[in-house]
Design a protein around this motif. Structure first.
Motif, PDB file in Angstrom:
ATOM      1  N   GLY A   1     -51.241 -40.669  28.190  1.00 19.68           N
ATOM      2  CA  GLY A   1     -51.335 -40.779  29.898  1.00 19.68           C
ATOM      3  C   GLY A   1     -51.672 -39.437  30.307  1.00 19.68           C
ATOM      4  O   GLY A   1     -50.941 -38.362  30.057  1.00 19.68           O
TER       5      GLY A   1
ATOM      6  N   ASP B   1     -51.196 -38.004  32.896  1.00 13.25           N
ATOM      7  CA  ASP B   1     -50.582 -37.727  34.155  1.00 13.25           C
ATOM      8  C   ASP B   1     -50.399 -36.369  34.569  1.00 13.25           C
ATOM      9  O   ASP B   1     -49.419 -35.824  34.440  1.00 13.25           O
ATOM     10  CB  ASP B   1     -49.016 -38.435  33.978  1.00 13.25           C
ATOM     11  CG  ASP B   1     -49.456 -39.931  33.853  1.00 13.25           C
ATOM     12  OD1 ASP B   1     -50.361 -40.582  34.176  1.00 13.25           O
ATOM     13  OD2 ASP B   1     -48.612 -40.587  32.942  1.00 13.25           O
TER      14      ASP B   1
ATOM     15  N   GLY C   1     -46.943 -40.456  27.914  1.00  9.53           N
ATOM     16  CA  GLY C   1     -47.036 -39.671  28.880  1.00  9.53           C
ATOM     17  C   GLY C   1     -46.454 -38.423  28.955  1.00  9.53           C
ATOM     18  O   GLY C   1     -47.038 -37.421  28.058  1.00  9.53           O
ATOM     19  N   ARG C   2     -45.306 -38.176  29.416  1.00 13.45           N
ATOM     20  CA  ARG C   2     -44.802 -36.783  29.354  1.00 13.45           C
ATOM     21  C   ARG C   2     -44.566 -36.110  28.075  1.00 13.45           C
ATOM     22  O   ARG C   2     -44.619 -34.945  27.996  1.00 13.45           O
ATOM     23  CB  ARG C   2     -43.217 -36.873  30.452  1.00 13.45           C
ATOM     24  CG  ARG C   2     -43.831 -36.714  31.660  1.00 13.45           C
ATOM     25  CD  ARG C   2     -42.530 -37.241  32.741  1.00 13.45           C
ATOM     26  NE  ARG C   2     -42.660 -38.603  32.396  1.00 13.45           N
ATOM     27  CZ  ARG C   2     -41.501 -39.414  33.382  1.00 13.45           C
ATOM     28  NH1 ARG C   2     -40.800 -39.091  34.268  1.00 13.45           N
ATOM     29  NH2 ARG C   2     -41.510 -40.642  32.980  1.00 13.45           N
TER      30      ARG C   2
ATOM     31  N   ASN D   1     -48.245 -35.009  27.674  1.00 15.01           N
ATOM     32  CA  ASN D   1     -48.930 -34.127  28.517  1.00 15.01           C
ATOM     33  C   ASN D   1     -48.030 -32.974  29.048  1.00 15.01           C
ATOM     34  O   ASN D   1     -48.543 -32.053  29.598  1.00 15.01           O
ATOM     35  CB  ASN D   1     -49.434 -34.809  29.507  1.00 15.01           C
ATOM     36  CG  ASN D   1     -48.331 -35.675  30.715  1.00 15.01           C
ATOM     37  OD1 ASN D   1     -47.380 -34.965  31.042  1.00 15.01           O
ATOM     38  ND2 ASN D   1     -48.601 -36.894  30.642  1.00 15.01           N
TER      39      ASN D   1
END
Ligand code: C5P
Length: 240
Positions: free
Chosen positions: A18, A20, A216-217, A220
């Motif tokens: 992701g 993000d 995601g996190r 990223n």
């Protein structure tokens, strides 16, 4: 039986990162750092409002597999026309909410070329639990709603669904081998769940039958996103 061109072929293929982050510059930097260790880059709402659509086109033109996570839901005419435009962007995956009319309208845009774009139906967001679903006016149990939407996605002829890995084992036989199952809410051991409520580790998600893991996190925001991606892919590999 024909095999979907969207099925993953390797452990790397299965890792969806992701992107993000608030700016295209940060996203490009993450792509540079993780190239070759991630199968798909997902561009979601945050980046879409900050140049992410152009980035999606550019990355796809450079040969990257792109997942445009737009989670569309609107009247049929608008959906068909919007998806027609997404299909021109060169992206591989996109999302719509798994409402039967929305899914049928989205597929209409692909006409006789369903191989052009894998449209995924979002069943129930991984940030929701039973209480959240009740508060939104739905009847429980949550997994029944996920299953109903998975059946509707299959009946509509969609490319796959998005659900939590916690439902993957139950959804696999519902979907069969043709539809792909994409699961966000992935947390390698030791990572905080954050706002995600239905979470699983990469290895457990693969064992439960998930095809693509959205991370995601944990990726990223990692100090070393490349090393983290390599670690997740090796966890996927050993679980396959
Ligand atoms: O940071 P984290 O790993 O929780 O990010 C998950 C990503 O997957 C986010 O981009 C989120 O928008 C997306 N997603 C999700 N649940 C869904 C569909 C998409 O978390 N059902």
């Amino acid at each position: 039986m024909p095999t979907s061109p969207f099925r993953p072929q390797s452990a790397i293929d299965r890792l969806v990162m992701g992107l993000d982050v608030p700016t295209v510059r940060e996203a490009e930097d993450l792509v540079k750092q993780t190239q070759g260790t991630v199968g798909v880059y997902k561009i979601g709402m945050e980046l879409q409002f900050a140049g992410g659509l152009e980035l999606a086109r550019d990355l796809a033109a450079d040969g990257h597999k792109i997942f445009l996570d737009v989670k569309l839901h609107d009247i049929d005419n608008t959906i068909t026309r919007a998806v027609r435009n997404v299909a021109q962007m060169g992206v591989t995956f996109m999302t719509v909410h798994a409402y039967p009319k929305t899914m049928r309208a989205a597929l209409k845009a692909l006409e006789d070329r369903p191989d052009k774009l894998c449209i995924l139906g979002v069943t129930v967001l991984t940030s929701m639990d039973e209480q959240d679903l009740l508060a939104a006016g739905y009847k429980g149990p949550l997994a029944d709603t996920v299953e109903m939407r998975a059946r509707d996605a299959k009946a509509a002829g969609l490319g796959g669904i998005v659900c939590a890995a916690t439902e993957a084992q139950r959804m696999r036989p519902v979907l069969g081998d043709e539809l792909v199952m994409v699961t966000p809410g992935i947390r390698p051991a030791g990572h905080a769940a954050g706002d995600q409520k239905r979470v699983m580790t990469p290895a457990d998600a693969i064992k439960a039958g998930s095809d693509y893991l959205v991370v995601g996190r944990p990726l990223n925001q990692a100090k070393d996103p490349r090393a983290t991606a390599v670690g997740i892919v090796s966890e996927i590999e050993s679980a396959l």
